[in-house]
Design a protein around this motif. Structure first.
Motif, PDB file in Angstrom:
ATOM      1  N   ARG A 225       0.809  -1.227   0.000  1.00 55.88           N
ATOM      2  CA  ARG A 225       0.000   0.000   0.000  1.00 55.88           C
ATOM      3  C   ARG A 225       0.838   1.271   0.000  1.00 55.88           C
ATOM      4  O   ARG A 225       0.313   2.360  -0.202  1.00 55.88           O
ATOM      5  CB  ARG A 225      -0.907   0.020   1.233  1.00 55.88           C
ATOM      6  N   GLY A 226       2.127   1.141   0.243  1.00 48.93           N
ATOM      7  CA  GLY A 226       2.984   2.326   0.310  1.00 48.93           C
ATOM      8  C   GLY A 226       3.404   2.775  -1.080  1.00 48.93           C
ATOM      9  O   GLY A 226       3.030   2.163  -2.090  1.00 48.93           O
ATOM     10  N   PRO A 227       4.196   3.852  -1.131  1.00 46.35           N
ATOM     11  CA  PRO A 227       4.697   4.316  -2.422  1.00 46.35           C
ATOM     12  C   PRO A 227       5.560   3.249  -3.104  1.00 46.35           C
ATOM     13  O   PRO A 227       6.233   2.477  -2.426  1.00 46.35           O
ATOM     14  CB  PRO A 227       5.554   5.541  -2.059  1.00 46.35           C
ATOM     15  N   ILE A 228       5.516   3.252  -4.434  1.00 49.22           N
ATOM     16  CA  ILE A 228       6.342   2.312  -5.202  1.00 49.22           C
ATOM     17  C   ILE A 228       7.737   2.923  -5.301  1.00 49.22           C
ATOM     18  O   ILE A 228       7.920   3.960  -5.946  1.00 49.22           O
ATOM     19  CB  ILE A 228       5.720   2.067  -6.589  1.00 49.22           C
ATOM     20  N   THR A 229       8.683   2.293  -4.624  1.00 50.97           N
ATOM     21  CA  THR A 229      10.000   2.909  -4.475  1.00 50.97           C
ATOM     22  C   THR A 229      11.097   1.859  -4.296  1.00 50.97           C
ATOM     23  O   THR A 229      10.849   0.821  -3.653  1.00 50.97           O
ATOM     24  CB  THR A 229      10.005   3.862  -3.242  1.00 50.97           C
ATOM     25  N   PRO A 230      12.298   2.130  -4.812  1.00 55.48           N
ATOM     26  CA  PRO A 230      13.419   1.210  -4.585  1.00 55.48           C
ATOM     27  C   PRO A 230      13.756   1.051  -3.098  1.00 55.48           C
ATOM     28  O   PRO A 230      14.397   0.074  -2.722  1.00 55.48           O
ATOM     29  CB  PRO A 230      14.599   1.880  -5.307  1.00 55.48           C
ATOM     30  N   ASP A 231      13.283   1.970  -2.250  1.00 53.97           N
ATOM     31  CA  ASP A 231      13.533   1.825  -0.807  1.00 53.97           C
ATOM     32  C   ASP A 231      12.853   0.580  -0.241  1.00 53.97           C
ATOM     33  O   ASP A 231      13.277   0.036   0.771  1.00 53.97           O
ATOM     34  CB  ASP A 231      12.995   3.041  -0.023  1.00 53.97           C
ATOM     35  N   VAL A 232      11.742   0.195  -0.877  1.00 54.54           N
ATOM     36  CA  VAL A 232      11.022  -1.028  -0.488  1.00 54.54           C
ATOM     37  C   VAL A 232      10.858  -1.851  -1.774  1.00 54.54           C
ATOM     38  O   VAL A 232       9.861  -1.730  -2.493  1.00 54.54           O
ATOM     39  CB  VAL A 232       9.621  -0.704   0.111  1.00 54.54           C
ATOM     40  N   PRO A 233      11.860  -2.688  -2.106  1.00 53.04           N
ATOM     41  CA  PRO A 233      11.810  -3.386  -3.399  1.00 53.04           C
ATOM     42  C   PRO A 233      10.503  -4.143  -3.630  1.00 53.04           C
ATOM     43  O   PRO A 233      10.009  -4.207  -4.764  1.00 53.04           O
ATOM     44  CB  PRO A 233      13.016  -4.324  -3.325  1.00 53.04           C
ATOM     45  N   ALA A 234       9.905  -4.699  -2.570  1.00 51.97           N
ATOM     46  CA  ALA A 234       8.650  -5.447  -2.746  1.00 51.97           C
ATOM     47  C   ALA A 234       7.510  -4.549  -3.216  1.00 51.97           C
ATOM     48  O   ALA A 234       6.495  -5.051  -3.715  1.00 51.97           O
ATOM     49  CB  ALA A 234       8.265  -6.146  -1.443  1.00 51.97           C
ATOM     50  N   SER A 235       7.654  -3.232  -3.088  1.00 53.12           N
ATOM     51  CA  SER A 235       6.575  -2.337  -3.543  1.00 53.12           C
ATOM     52  C   SER A 235       6.407  -2.391  -5.063  1.00 53.12           C
ATOM     53  O   SER A 235       5.331  -2.086  -5.578  1.00 53.12           O
ATOM     54  CB  SER A 235       6.831  -0.888  -3.095  1.00 53.12           C
ATOM     55  N   PHE A 236       7.445  -2.839  -5.778  1.00 53.64           N
ATOM     56  CA  PHE A 236       7.314  -2.968  -7.243  1.00 53.64           C
ATOM     57  C   PHE A 236       6.303  -4.044  -7.625  1.00 53.64           C
ATOM     58  O   PHE A 236       5.823  -4.072  -8.758  1.00 53.64           O
ATOM     59  CB  PHE A 236       8.669  -3.267  -7.890  1.00 53.64           C
ATOM     60  N   LEU A 237       5.986  -4.922  -6.673  1.00 47.72           N
ATOM     61  CA  LEU A 237       4.976  -5.956  -6.956  1.00 47.72           C
ATOM     62  C   LEU A 237       3.628  -5.334  -7.290  1.00 47.72           C
ATOM     63  O   LEU A 237       2.808  -5.933  -7.987  1.00 47.72           O
ATOM     64  CB  LEU A 237       4.828  -6.911  -5.758  1.00 47.72           C
TER      65      LEU A 237
END
Ligand code: GLP
Length: 258
Positions: A225-237
């Motif tokens: 649910r967070g921003p799509i960012t390299p800081d959280v690689p799983a956000s690219f899912l």
């Protein structure tokens, strides 16, 4: 088990299967794998995750195979990642892990087990070879993923980009600390690995993201649910164009599901 249509970022919804019991969690995911294999008219390429989270899944697959319920004869099995520098057969090598928990017990033909070789002299060349092996079978039909405490998927650590493929990576200090429990002490944990990239994961036709335990609740919420960012690689899912399913226990899903 309860099935949810989970609202994630990007305004999308994904199916989320939420469990109270780890055995049921394993059974559900094992059945998805069994059904994919049974319904396929050609070989099936599945990429398997290591870590504690998928163990109930592998236990159920071993039981299913023993009961004649699933065959791995037409499966091409891949590993998400492998440490660099561990000797052949090392207890903590991911290839050893997968053999011990699954492949040795389900009749996977040896030639259908594909893993990055972490003992070669040229990890860049090995990364290219591994990517070509995935391409040669027509890409991945299903990838099983856990999530690291820092939001990594496979060994794509914070800072990873969505367009990166199989490659040599340095492990984040937090990842080495999290995995030190398996090696006895931190100094024994390798500093590098070969991992499939976010681009390879996003190219997989289906993804199952697995998470268990309260320790994963916050990072799971940021990932989905967070921003799509390299800081959280799983956000690219959140950008996966195919089928993404979350399989989690109630503790891990606590911040996503009321
Ligand atoms: C490992 C693996 C990941 C895995 C993650 C979480 O280091 N490279 O593929 O998803 O850490 O592991 P666990 O399931 O034990 O929490």
């Amino acid at each position: 088990m309860t099935m949810h249509h989970l609202q994630i970022g990007n305004g999308q919804t994904i199916p989320a299967a939420i469990f109270d019991d780890p055995r049921e969690f394993g059974q559900f995911t094992a059945e998805r794998i069994r059904d994919l294999i049974a319904g396929a008219t050609r070989d099936v390429a599945i990429c398997f995750a290591t870590g504690a989270t998928p163990l109930p899944v592998y236990e159920r697959l071993v039981e299913m195979h023993a009961a004649g319920g699933v065959s791995f004869e037409r499966v091409n099995a891949f590993l998400l990642d492998e440490y660099i520098g561990l000797p052949e057969g090392h207890e903590q090598s991911f290839a050893t892990f997968m053999r011990r928990h699954l492949f040795d017990h389900v009749g996977l033909p040896a030639a259908r087990f594909h893993a990055p070789n972490g003992r070669g002299y040229n990890p860049v060349e090995e990364s290219r070879r591994y990517r070509e092996t995935i391409d040669a079978v027509g890409g991945l039909d299903l990838t099983l993923l856990g999530i690291g405490p820092n939001g990594h998927i496979a060994f794509n650590e914070p800072g990873s980009r969505a367009d990166e493929h199989v490659r040599l990576v340095a492990l984040a200090p937090k990842t080495r600390e999290a995995n030190a429990r398996f090696f006895g002490d931190l100094d024994q944990v390798p500093k590098h690995a070969i991992t499939i990239g976010i681009a390879d994961i996003l190219a997989s036709r289906r993804l199952i993201l697995m998470a268990t335990g309260a320790g994963k609740a916050e990072i799971l919420e940021r990932a989905l649910r967070g921003p799509i960012t390299p800081d959280v690689p799983a956000s690219f899912l959140q950008t996966h164009p195919g089928e993404l399913t979350l399989v989690a226990d109630r503790a891990a899903a606590a911040r996503l599901i009321a």
